[in-house]
Structure formats: structure tokens, C-alpha cells
Design a protein around this motif. Structure first.
Motif, short mmCIF file in Angstrom:
data_model
loop_
_atom_site.label_atom_id
_atom_site.label_comp_id
_atom_site.label_asym_id
_atom_site.label_seq_id
_atom_site.Cartn_x
_atom_site.Cartn_y
_atom_site.Cartn_z
N ALA A 152 0.83 -1.20 0.00
CA ALA A 152 0.00 0.00 0.00
C ALA A 152 0.87 1.26 0.00
O ALA A 152 0.55 2.25 -0.65
CB ALA A 152 -0.93 0.00 1.21
N LEU A 153 1.98 1.19 0.73
CA LEU A 153 2.86 2.36 0.81
C LEU A 153 3.54 2.65 -0.52
O LEU A 153 3.98 3.76 -0.77
CB LEU A 153 3.92 2.15 1.89
CG LEU A 153 3.37 1.96 3.31
CD1 LEU A 153 4.50 1.85 4.31
CD2 LEU A 153 2.45 3.12 3.69
N ARG A 203 -9.58 11.03 7.28
CA ARG A 203 -8.41 11.58 7.96
C ARG A 203 -7.42 10.48 8.37
O ARG A 203 -6.21 10.68 8.35
CB ARG A 203 -8.85 12.38 9.18
CG ARG A 203 -7.86 13.41 9.62
CD ARG A 203 -8.36 14.19 10.80
NE ARG A 203 -8.62 13.30 11.93
CZ ARG A 203 -9.12 13.73 13.08
NH1 ARG A 203 -9.44 14.98 13.25
NH2 ARG A 203 -9.33 12.89 14.08
N VAL A 204 -7.95 9.33 8.75
CA VAL A 204 -7.08 8.22 9.12
C VAL A 204 -6.17 7.85 7.96
O VAL A 204 -4.99 7.55 8.14
CB VAL A 204 -7.92 7.00 9.57
CG1 VAL A 204 -7.09 5.72 9.51
CG2 VAL A 204 -8.42 7.20 10.99
N ALA A 205 -6.72 7.92 6.75
CA ALA A 205 -5.90 7.60 5.58
C ALA A 205 -4.87 8.69 5.31
O ALA A 205 -3.79 8.42 4.81
CB ALA A 205 -6.79 7.40 4.36
N GLN A 240 -3.42 10.66 7.66
CA GLN A 240 -2.52 11.02 8.76
C GLN A 240 -1.19 10.28 8.75
O GLN A 240 -0.23 10.73 9.38
CB GLN A 240 -3.23 10.84 10.10
CG GLN A 240 -3.28 9.39 10.61
CD GLN A 240 -3.84 9.30 12.02
OE1 GLN A 240 -5.00 9.59 12.26
NE2 GLN A 240 -3.00 8.91 12.96
N ARG A 241 -1.08 9.15 8.06
CA ARG A 241 0.14 8.36 8.14
C ARG A 241 1.41 9.14 7.73
O ARG A 241 2.41 9.07 8.44
CB ARG A 241 0.02 7.08 7.34
CG ARG A 241 0.86 5.93 7.89
CD ARG A 241 0.97 4.82 6.89
NE ARG A 241 1.23 5.34 5.57
CZ ARG A 241 2.40 5.77 5.15
NH1 ARG A 241 3.43 5.70 5.96
NH2 ARG A 241 2.55 6.26 3.95
N THR A 281 3.19 10.70 12.83
CA THR A 281 2.86 10.77 14.26
C THR A 281 1.88 9.68 14.67
O THR A 281 1.29 9.75 15.73
CB THR A 281 2.23 12.13 14.62
OG1 THR A 281 1.01 12.27 13.87
CG2 THR A 281 3.14 13.28 14.29
N SER A 282 1.75 8.67 13.83
CA SER A 282 0.70 7.69 14.10
C SER A 282 0.96 6.82 15.31
O SER A 282 0.05 6.14 15.79
CB SER A 282 0.46 6.82 12.86
OG SER A 282 -0.09 7.63 11.85
N PHE A 283 2.20 6.82 15.82
CA PHE A 283 2.47 6.09 17.07
C PHE A 283 2.46 7.04 18.27
O PHE A 283 2.68 6.62 19.39
CB PHE A 283 3.82 5.38 16.99
CG PHE A 283 3.79 4.14 16.14
CD1 PHE A 283 3.17 2.98 16.60
CD2 PHE A 283 4.36 4.12 14.88
CE1 PHE A 283 3.13 1.83 15.83
CE2 PHE A 283 4.33 2.97 14.10
CZ PHE A 283 3.71 1.82 14.57
N HIS A 284 2.26 8.32 18.02
CA HIS A 284 2.37 9.29 19.11
C HIS A 284 1.10 9.32 19.96
O HIS A 284 0.16 10.04 19.66
CB HIS A 284 2.64 10.69 18.54
CG HIS A 284 3.98 10.78 17.86
ND1 HIS A 284 4.53 11.96 17.45
CD2 HIS A 284 4.87 9.82 17.53
CE1 HIS A 284 5.72 11.73 16.90
NE2 HIS A 284 5.94 10.44 16.93
N LEU A 299 -4.08 16.79 14.43
CA LEU A 299 -4.53 16.29 13.13
C LEU A 299 -5.41 17.30 12.40
O LEU A 299 -5.83 17.06 11.27
CB LEU A 299 -5.30 14.98 13.30
CG LEU A 299 -4.53 13.81 13.91
CD1 LEU A 299 -5.47 12.64 14.17
CD2 LEU A 299 -3.40 13.37 13.01
N LEU A 354 -4.88 8.39 -0.17
CA LEU A 354 -3.50 7.93 -0.25
C LEU A 354 -2.85 8.33 -1.57
O LEU A 354 -1.68 8.07 -1.79
CB LEU A 354 -3.43 6.41 -0.11
CG LEU A 354 -3.94 5.81 1.19
CD1 LEU A 354 -3.61 4.34 1.24
CD2 LEU A 354 -3.32 6.50 2.39
#
Lengths: 335, 254
Positions: free
Chosen positions: B79-80, B103-105, B107-108, B112-115, B123, B166
Motif C-alpha cells: 500500500a505504501l 483523515r485516518v488515511a 494522517q500516516r 505521528t501515528s504512534f504518538h 490532526l 493515499l
């Protein structure tokens, strides 16, 4: 029936409860007032109630909130959280009693230990889904139980008794019940704030996405195992924070806290209060602890009563007390 | 010619416990086209689709994306690289709002997705881009509703908006028109046409006529093998395709 509800749980579908959570506007004011009242009650509590009892409630409330972070917001049912709660209690008790460390360092060590244990458990369990995930966590926590039974430093059946509470930061004497109480309250609030922040963070957004639809989250480029692992470690650490604190409250670390029954109890507290809601686990823990200490003075068999409540909860109000209240409010607002 | 091909399957096969679901499929998706993969039930369309997006591991064969062998990669990593799929059953995050879904799509890339210590307000900068995407699929009035509240056709639209977030080079759509009413089919087909402007689309469909005017190339699968390939006019006149579709009884139990 039991099997069915288990599967439901393991898939972590918190029904409509989460819909109600996010309602903007006037709701915020109500919530602020409620939080303010709760805080005032917590500050006043030791003057009305027996402080040790309230501290016990706070420790279990934090434990349940930590567990809820995993099941309510990541959709993962762990059946081995007692290992983190009880394991941290042993480490904290040992650090305070044998090594003579200060209470804050002892609790920190217990928390770190629980976090590392969570990393190990999580790395193994996260590869599996649903009921298998639950079973792996149960099996691993049973290993911790037997180690606690066999190892020398844990004191076997006796546990670690007479744990000194010590002086917080070398200043505040925690043998004073009020000082101890406000320390425990502070620990609870810090833990709760961290959970609140986590749920409302960029990480929390991804976590909710994974709970809602994991394949879709993967297709958006998220390596979901890593997010689940971080959630697991956070949850385990906070459960450890609760367990370590409890060992100082009761000045005791014992086998009770690492049994699978303890893992079950935290599931019950969370479901009863409302999983996937922030305050549900606090309410659930309050009810269960209150019931247990009340029933202890009667002839009623505690496990049977608790079990019956569990059955009623699963059959009648699946969203839990807070979850049902939120749903009710949401319906009221719409009509 | 091969420069033109963005996604290619070479000798792709998938066996499930002795049952051959996909057999020696060679597929070339050309850059900038809409390519449809069709076939009767059980023809192996969805299996091919899951193989291409790495949700399944092929028994044999190779998948090449932009000249790079991606056969051994993980689905999230594919996907990336810009190869993004949708799902057969509308894949939204039901208890998140429409805005949050998109937004989830988005934000990657912020990293900061582990923050877990950062506030959600970090966001808010994504809001405008999210609203643009929502506008593009005509969902603006629904932005603050939860995805669960949307009617089916709108959910598919949301899914496309989320996929578009994406900015994928290749969009793989799994039966994007399935289960829709006439009105929704037309609206969604127009939407697919519109978003295909600067990207490549591979879509799986059950029904030949639905994709007739939408796709540049059609590949017909039957029993895990390629039966025919070409533009609609050619494929629809192929006697074997007609047989497969007109019903010789094989369609049902295939």
C-alpha cells in the motif's frame, strides 16, 4: 451462549456505545460538570469513607481502565492481565521491602516490569486473533502465576508481607492514611489522563480504525501488528502501575493478584461499567469492589453473586452501565 | 510495451488444499487505463485480486509492480508503494465519522501515528484536504455523521474517498458496484471514471455489461484461468465468453 459472547468480545465490537461518545456541543459542558463533581467527591471521599476502601477502588479502577484501553479501543481481549497487575505488585513490594527503595521508584520499577512483560506477551499473542489471542494471554499469565508460586523472592503462598510504604520523594510520610490516599488518587488521575490522551491521539485514531476494520487499516498502509503491540504494552504498563500502587496500599503482594480469577474480574468490571467508554471501567470497578466488601460480611457466596451479575449484564445490558446511559442520552437528544 | 505496464502477474497460481483457485494467470495492467477483471461466480477474480494486493500468498508465480518484484512483500508495505485496494464488502470504519475515516488515511505521512501523547488537534491540519476529498465524492453534508449511518452506495463513495486520500498510482477496486441500485451505479461509475484521470484502475466485477463503457481492457476469468482479454467489443463477441455468461449450467457450480 458463553462461547458466543466470548467470540463477540474477542472481535471487539463495542456495539453502538462508541457512537454516543462523540457528540459535540452542550454535551461537553455536562461532561465537565460531571468530571468536576467526580473530582470533588474523590477529594472528599477519605473524610466520609474508609480510605483503604477508596484506595482499593481507585487501584482497581485504574486496572480496569488499562484493560479497557486494550479491549475497548483496540478490540483485543486479553485474559491474562492479572500477570501485569500482580507481577508489578511483587516487583514493587520487593523493591520497597528488600531493596529499601522509595515508594515512587518501587512503583516505577513495577510499572516498567509490567511493560516489558507486556512487550513479551504481546509479541507472542498479537500474531493470533480473537479467542486464540485470549487463550495465549491466559496461558502466559498462568506461567507467571506458577513462577510466583515457585520463586523464592515472591514468598510462595505467603506472598510478600509487611511492605513499607516509605516516604514519597523522601518527604511525605505515606504511613499517614490521608497522604497515602492523595498519592493513590494522583497516581490514578495521571494514569487515567494518559489513557484519555491515548484514546484522543493520532495513535488512538489508528487504533480505533484497526478495531473497526483491520484489513482496511492494513490496506491503508498501517502495519497493524505494531499498533496493537504498542497498545498492549501501554495497557500492561498501566495495569502494572495499578498493581504496584495496590501493593503499597495493602502493604502486601500475594498470589491472589496473579490468578486467572483476577484476569476474569477485570473483564467483569469493564463489561459491567461499559467497555469502550472512558468512565465505564471506573464505575464497574467501584461496583464490584463495593459488592465484594459488602458481601464479605454476609453469608452469601461472593463468586456466585458476582457470576450472576455477569450473566445479567451480558444478557440485559450489553453496553454496560455507562454505555447504556450514553445510548439513552443519545436517543433522548435525537427525539 | 513493457514500459507501459505498471502491474503485472506472471504465471500466478493459487491452490487451496489441492483445489486450484487460480491457474497460471498472466495479467498486464497498462498505466493510465481502467482494467476490468470479470467472470462468473467462483472464477477466481477475488483470489487474483487478493494475490495482487498480497492479502493472499501465491503458490507459484510472480507479481511485478513498476518493475519491482513485490511477490514477497507484506500488504501494508504494498500500500505504501502506491498500490491501494478497496474491499468487496464496503470497507469503512463504521463508528468513526466520515471526516475521521478519510483523515485516518491522510494522517500516516505525518509520521505521528504512534504518538499516543499528542492531542487529536494535531490532526486538524488535515481537515481541509479531507473535506476536499469528501466534497469530491459528494459527501459534504455527511461529513460529521458516522460511517455506519450512510446508505450503502454512499459507503462505497466514502471508501473511494478514503482510498483516494493515499493518492495511489494504482487503485484496485473489488466489485465497487456490487449491490447498488441503478442510481448509485451510475453515480459511482462516473466517479470511478473521474478519479481515473491520472491513475491506473484495476477493478473486479461480476457483471460484464456494467463495466462495458467504463473499462479500456477487460480480462475474463473462468475457473481460475484467463478465457479472453481485450476491449469490450472484442470480448463480448467471443463465443467462449458468451457461453460462460449465457449459462450452460457451468456458471452456477463453477
Amino acid at each position: 451462549m458463553a462461547a458466543k459472547s466470548q467470540v463477540n468480545l474477542s472481535q471487539g465490537n463495542p456495539s453502538q456505545a462508541t457512537i454516543a461518545v462523540r457528540q459535540p456541543g452542550q454535551d461537553n459542558t455536562t461532561r465537565l460538570i460531571l468530571v468536576g463533581l467526580g473530582l470533588a467527591a474523590a477529594v472528599a471521599a477519605p473524610f466520609v469513607l474508609y480510605p483503604v476502601f477508596v484506595m482499593k477502588v481507585l487501584c482497581f479502577a485504574l486496572f480496569a481502565c488499562a484493560f479497557n484501553l486494550l479491549i475497548g479501543f483496540a478490540g483485543l481481549l486479553s485474559f491474562g492481565h492479572a500477570a501485569f497487575f500482580g507481577g508489578a505488585a511483587y516487583i514493587t513490594a520487593h523493591a520497597a521491602k528488600v531493596w529499601g527503595l522509595s515508594p515512587e521508584i518501587s512503583i516505577l520499577l513495577g510499572t516498567v516490569f509490567a511493560g516489558l512483560l507486556g512487550l513479551a506477551f504481546g509479541a507472542l499473542a498479537i500474531r493470533r486473533q480473537g479467542i486464540y489471542f485470549a487463550m495465549i494471554t491466559l496461558a502466559l499469565s498462568q506461567m507467571v502465576f506458577f513462577m510466583a508460586l515457585q520463586l523464592k523472592f515472591t514468598g510462595g503462598e505467603d506472598g510478600i508481607q509487611g511492605v513499607p510504604r516509605g516516604h514519597l520523594f523522601g518527604v511525605f510520610d505515606l504511613n499517614d492514611p490521608l497522604a497515602m490516599y492523595y498519592f493513590v488518587l494522583a497516581v490514578f488521575l495521571v494514569g487515567f489522563a494518559l489513557i484519555w490522551r491515548t484514546v484522543h491521539s493520532p495513535f488512538g485514531q489508528v487504533l480505533k480504525a484497526i478495531r473497526e476494520n483491520e484489513p482496511r487499516a492494513i490496506s491503508l498502509g498501517y502495519r497493524t501488528e505494531r499498533y496493537k503491540l504498542l497498545a498492549f504494552v501501554l495497557s500492561a504498563s498501566l495495569a502494572g502501575l495499578a498493581g504496584g500502587t495496590k501493593s503499597l496500599v495493602f502493604q502486601l503482594a500475594s498470589l491472589t493478584d496473579v490468578t486467572w480469577q483476577m484476569s476474569g474480574e477485570v473483564v467483569l468490571m469493564t463489561l459491567l461499567g461499559g467497555m469502550g467508554t472512558l468512565f465505564g471501567p471506573v464505575v464497574g470497578a467501584g461496583i464490584v469492589v463495593t459488592l465484594e466488601s459488602y458481601l464479605a460480611g454476609t453469608n452469601l457466596p461472593v463468586p456466585v453473586v458476582i457470576g450472576a451479575i455477569f450473566v445479567v449484564c451480558v444478557l440485559v445490558f450489553r453496553r454496560g452501565i455507562v454505555g447504556e446511559l450514553q445510548a439513552l442520552m443519545a436517543r433522548h437528544r435525537k427525539s | 510495451m513493457s514500459q507501459d505496464v505498471i502491474l503485472e502477474a506472471r504465471g500466478l497460481s493459487k491452490e487451496f488444499k489441492g483445489f486450484i483457485a487460480v491457474k497460471e494467470v498472466n495479467l498486464q495492467v497498462r498505466r493510465g487505463t481502467i482494467h476490468a477483471l470479470i467472470g462468473p461466480n467462483g472464477a477466481g477474480k477475488s483470489t487474483v485480486f487478493n494475490l495482487l494486493t498480497k492479502f493472499l500468498t501465491p503458490t507459484r508465480g510472480q507479481i511485478v509492480y513498476k518493475g519491482r518484484d513485490i511477490t514477497a512483500m507484506k500488504p501494508a508495505d504494498v500500500a505504501l508503494l502506491g498500490l491501494v485496494r478497496s474491499f468487496q464488502i464496503s470497507a469503512v470504519f463504521p463508528h468513526l465519522s466520515v471526516l475521521e475515516n478519510v483523515r485516518v488515511a491522510l494522517q500516516r505521512p505525518l509520521g505521528t501515528s504512534f504518538h499516543f501523547w499528542k492531542p487529536e488537534s494535531s490532526l486538524h491540519g488535515l481537515r481541509d484536504r479531507a473535506m476536499e476529498l469528501i466534497e469530491a465524492v459528494n459527501l459534504t453534508p455527511w461529513a460529521n455523521h458516522t460511517a455506519a449511518e450512510l446508505p450503502y452506495g454512499r459507503k462505497r463513495a466514502l471508501e473511494i474517498a478514503t482510498t483516494l486520500a493515499l493518492d495511489p498510482e494504482v487503485m484496485l477496486l473489488d466489485e465497487p458496484l456490487a449491490g447498488m441500485g441503478h442510481e448509485d451505479i451510475e453515480r459511482t461509475a462516473a466517479l470511478i471514471k473521474r478519479v481515473s484521470a491520472d491513475r491506473t484502475i484495476l477493478m473486479v466485477e461480476h457483471n460484464l455489461s456494467v463495466v462495458a463503457h467504463l473499462s479500456d481492457t477487460i480480462t475474463v476469468l473462468r475457473r481460475g484461468e484467463i478465457l479472453a482479454e481485450g476491449p469490450y467489443d472484442v470480448v463480448s463477441r467471443n463465443p467462449q465468453v458468451m457461453e460462460a455468461y449465457m449459462g450452460t449450467g457451468e456458471v452456477g457450480h463453477a
